[in-house]
Motif scaffolding. Structure first.
Motif, PDB file in Angstrom:
ATOM      1  N   ASN A 211      -2.257  -2.697 -25.944  1.00  0.00           N
ATOM      2  CA  ASN A 211      -3.455  -3.147 -26.666  1.00  0.00           C
ATOM      3  C   ASN A 211      -3.891  -2.080 -27.665  1.00  0.00           C
ATOM      4  O   ASN A 211      -5.084  -1.829 -27.862  1.00  0.00           O
ATOM      5  CB  ASN A 211      -4.584  -3.481 -25.686  1.00  0.00           C
ATOM      6  N   ALA A 212      -2.887  -1.453 -28.301  1.00  0.00           N
ATOM      7  CA  ALA A 212      -3.157  -0.362 -29.233  1.00  0.00           C
ATOM      8  C   ALA A 212      -4.071  -0.794 -30.376  1.00  0.00           C
ATOM      9  O   ALA A 212      -4.940  -0.030 -30.814  1.00  0.00           O
ATOM     10  CB  ALA A 212      -1.843   0.193 -29.784  1.00  0.00           C
ATOM     11  N   SER A 213      -3.902  -2.006 -30.883  1.00  0.00           N
ATOM     12  CA  SER A 213      -4.731  -2.460 -32.001  1.00  0.00           C
ATOM     13  C   SER A 213      -6.197  -2.566 -31.593  1.00  0.00           C
ATOM     14  O   SER A 213      -7.094  -2.218 -32.369  1.00  0.00           O
ATOM     15  CB  SER A 213      -4.221  -3.801 -32.532  1.00  0.00           C
ATOM     16  N   GLU A 214      -6.449  -3.020 -30.357  1.00  0.00           N
ATOM     17  CA  GLU A 214      -7.825  -3.103 -29.875  1.00  0.00           C
ATOM     18  C   GLU A 214      -8.426  -1.713 -29.688  1.00  0.00           C
ATOM     19  O   GLU A 214      -9.587  -1.472 -30.036  1.00  0.00           O
ATOM     20  CB  GLU A 214      -7.884  -3.879 -28.552  1.00  0.00           C
ATOM     21  N   ARG A 215      -7.623  -0.792 -29.166  1.00  0.00           N
ATOM     22  CA  ARG A 215      -8.118   0.573 -28.983  1.00  0.00           C
ATOM     23  C   ARG A 215      -8.430   1.222 -30.334  1.00  0.00           C
ATOM     24  O   ARG A 215      -9.417   1.949 -30.481  1.00  0.00           O
ATOM     25  CB  ARG A 215      -7.078   1.407 -28.228  1.00  0.00           C
ATOM     26  N   LEU A 216      -7.593   0.948 -31.306  1.00  0.00           N
ATOM     27  CA  LEU A 216      -7.818   1.475 -32.644  1.00  0.00           C
ATOM     28  C   LEU A 216      -9.119   0.921 -33.227  1.00  0.00           C
ATOM     29  O   LEU A 216      -9.900   1.650 -33.856  1.00  0.00           O
ATOM     30  CB  LEU A 216      -6.635   1.125 -33.545  1.00  0.00           C
ATOM     31  N   ALA A 217      -9.350  -0.364 -33.003  1.00  0.00           N
ATOM     32  CA  ALA A 217     -10.581  -0.984 -33.498  1.00  0.00           C
ATOM     33  C   ALA A 217     -11.803  -0.374 -32.840  1.00  0.00           C
ATOM     34  O   ALA A 217     -12.842  -0.179 -33.482  1.00  0.00           O
ATOM     35  CB  ALA A 217     -10.536  -2.491 -33.243  1.00  0.00           C
ATOM     36  N   GLU A 218     -11.703  -0.055 -31.555  1.00  0.00           N
ATOM     37  CA  GLU A 218     -12.810   0.584 -30.853  1.00  0.00           C
ATOM     38  C   GLU A 218     -13.148   1.928 -31.474  1.00  0.00           C
ATOM     39  O   GLU A 218     -14.324   2.269 -31.676  1.00  0.00           O
ATOM     40  CB  GLU A 218     -12.468   0.758 -29.372  1.00  0.00           C
ATOM     41  N   ILE A 219     -12.117   2.708 -31.757  1.00  0.00           N
ATOM     42  CA  ILE A 219     -12.331   4.020 -32.366  1.00  0.00           C
ATOM     43  C   ILE A 219     -13.009   3.876 -33.727  1.00  0.00           C
ATOM     44  O   ILE A 219     -13.906   4.646 -34.084  1.00  0.00           O
ATOM     45  CB  ILE A 219     -10.994   4.774 -32.512  1.00  0.00           C
ATOM     46  N   LYS A 245     -19.890 -10.079 -31.340  1.00  0.00           N
ATOM     47  CA  LYS A 245     -19.577  -9.868 -29.935  1.00  0.00           C
ATOM     48  C   LYS A 245     -18.725  -8.618 -29.775  1.00  0.00           C
ATOM     49  O   LYS A 245     -17.830  -8.373 -30.577  1.00  0.00           O
ATOM     50  CB  LYS A 245     -18.820 -11.072 -29.364  1.00  0.00           C
ATOM     51  N   PRO A 246     -18.979  -7.822 -28.733  1.00  0.00           N
ATOM     52  CA  PRO A 246     -18.155  -6.622 -28.518  1.00  0.00           C
ATOM     53  C   PRO A 246     -16.758  -7.004 -28.100  1.00  0.00           C
ATOM     54  O   PRO A 246     -16.523  -8.091 -27.569  1.00  0.00           O
ATOM     55  CB  PRO A 246     -18.896  -5.897 -27.381  1.00  0.00           C
ATOM     56  N   ILE A 247     -15.852  -6.124 -28.366  1.00  0.00           N
ATOM     57  CA  ILE A 247     -14.462  -6.345 -27.968  1.00  0.00           C
ATOM     58  C   ILE A 247     -14.385  -6.429 -26.459  1.00  0.00           C
ATOM     59  O   ILE A 247     -14.953  -5.601 -25.747  1.00  0.00           O
ATOM     60  CB  ILE A 247     -13.581  -5.190 -28.455  1.00  0.00           C
ATOM     61  N   ALA A 248     -13.682  -7.441 -25.946  1.00  0.00           N
ATOM     62  CA  ALA A 248     -13.538  -7.582 -24.501  1.00  0.00           C
ATOM     63  C   ALA A 248     -12.565  -6.549 -23.984  1.00  0.00           C
ATOM     64  O   ALA A 248     -11.569  -6.250 -24.609  1.00  0.00           O
ATOM     65  CB  ALA A 248     -13.048  -8.986 -24.153  1.00  0.00           C
ATOM     66  N   LYS A 249     -12.899  -5.988 -22.867  1.00  0.00           N
ATOM     67  CA  LYS A 249     -12.007  -5.012 -22.238  1.00  0.00           C
ATOM     68  C   LYS A 249     -11.345  -5.636 -21.018  1.00  0.00           C
ATOM     69  O   LYS A 249     -11.931  -6.460 -20.325  1.00  0.00           O
ATOM     70  CB  LYS A 249     -12.792  -3.767 -21.811  1.00  0.00           C
ATOM     71  N   ASP A 250     -10.112  -5.203 -20.747  1.00  0.00           N
ATOM     72  CA  ASP A 250      -9.394  -5.724 -19.586  1.00  0.00           C
ATOM     73  C   ASP A 250     -10.122  -5.327 -18.315  1.00  0.00           C
ATOM     74  O   ASP A 250     -10.662  -4.241 -18.194  1.00  0.00           O
ATOM     75  CB  ASP A 250      -7.962  -5.161 -19.536  1.00  0.00           C
ATOM     76  N   GLU A 251     -10.112  -6.218 -17.338  1.00  0.00           N
ATOM     77  CA  GLU A 251     -10.694  -5.908 -16.046  1.00  0.00           C
ATOM     78  C   GLU A 251      -9.612  -5.464 -15.092  1.00  0.00           C
ATOM     79  O   GLU A 251      -8.500  -5.957 -15.126  1.00  0.00           O
ATOM     80  CB  GLU A 251     -11.403  -7.133 -15.464  1.00  0.00           C
ATOM     81  N   ILE A 252      -9.958  -4.527 -14.255  1.00  0.00           N
ATOM     82  CA  ILE A 252      -8.996  -4.015 -13.277  1.00  0.00           C
ATOM     83  C   ILE A 252      -9.263  -4.702 -11.954  1.00  0.00           C
ATOM     84  O   ILE A 252     -10.407  -4.797 -11.509  1.00  0.00           O
ATOM     85  CB  ILE A 252      -9.122  -2.492 -13.122  1.00  0.00           C
TER      86      ILE A 252
END
Length: 293
Positions: A211-219, A245-252
């Motif tokens: 999910n590198a693209s999502e992490r990049l967007a968060e930064i 809406k905030p980016i959804a994060k994966d749930e563990i």
């Protein structure tokens, strides 16, 4: 023995030739039955791991002396976070075949069991030198994860620094290696450098394995709005800005504790398959917990 439904189009010949060869030690009818269950394991492993696990148990009951069956059962247990079971199966498969390619995933099971020190010890064993390039990269990823488990974040960064990371060539493991390095940099408080490596991970991640693209967007502080959310549009006054809406994060998932009663173990395993080195036995009842990314 309870069997599980298998679609008529599953013949058993869908499995790899080397696995089919491994099953030739069984009577043909039994081999075909085991093969069909292994096909179901492979089909369901990524999308419905619990179902894959159930099919792997059927195959294991039918052919516990076949290395390919033990390996498949190991991966099904691993994917459902049954790390103690997975480690037992992988050890059995390694003992039967003498192969070392399962070494990294065995080390990751140690992480899942809350024993990162043992994973690090395995990273220094002679078996690592016998791994192919992909296996060595995988072992490096596991070792870095173990460092992070121990909150040794700078050491995790150093662990991932390698010729494979510096190379501009793209391999199946390149995106995951770059992603892990970026993640380690974040943990070490080096966010500016991390952004560069998330960008490089995105460039290598053609199949979306991270999910590198999502992490990049968060930064970058980018937020996304669901353009198809008509209810949100109807509720917001025309004069107001669109709802973001905030980016959804994966749930563990929740931690799992796996128990097997004595009768159950005796039914599926030979005595020699259940032998565990003395150094592992003292921790065999520890809680299993999900591995960290």
């Amino acid at each position: 023995m309870r069997r599980l439904p298998i679609p008529d189009d599953v013949t058993g010949f869908e499995i790899d030739a080397d696995v089919r060869q491994d099953l030739k030690s069984l009577p043909k009818t039994l081999a075909d039955d085991v093969a069909r269950n292994l096909v179901m394991v492979a089909r369901l492993l990524d999308t419905e791991p619990e179902e894959a696990y159930n099919y792997s148990r059927v195959a294991l009951r039918l052919a516990s002396r076949v290395a390919s069956v033990r390996e498949a059962a190991g991966f099904a247990s691993y994917m459902t976070q049954r790390y103690s079971e997975a480690l037992t199966e992988f050890r059995a498969a390694k003992r039967m075949t003498g192969r070392v390619d399962l070494w990294p995933v065995m080390a990751d099971c140690e992480r899942g069991l809350g024993r990162p020190e043992r994973a690090l010890a395995m990273a220094g064993e002679p078996e690592v030198k016998q791994l192919d390039k992909a296996g060595q990269v995988e072992m490096r990823l596991v070792a870095a994860g173990a460092r992070a488990d121990l909150e040794q974040f700078d050491a995790a960064v150093v662990t991932l620094q390698s010729p494979e990371l510096a190379s501009s060539a793209i391999h199946p493991w390149t995106a995951r290696l770059r992603y892990a390095y970026a993640d380690a940099l974040i943990a070490a408080g080096r966010a500016d450098e991390a952004r560069e490596w998330f960008v490089k991970a995105v460039e290598a991640d053609s199949d979306g394995s991270t999910n590198a693209s999502e992490r990049l967007a968060e930064i970058d502080g980018v937020e996304f709005t669901d353009a198809l959310d008509e209810d949100a549009e109807d509720e917001a006054p025309e004069s107001e800005e669109p709802v973001r809406k905030p980016i959804a994060k994966d749930e563990i998932g929740d931690d799992r504790m796996i128990f097997e009663d004595e009768e159950d173990v005796e039914e599926f395993y030979d005595d020699d398959d259940l032998e565990i080195d003395e150094e592992y036995d003292e921790d065999s009842s520890e809680e299993e917990k999900p591995k960290q990314a």
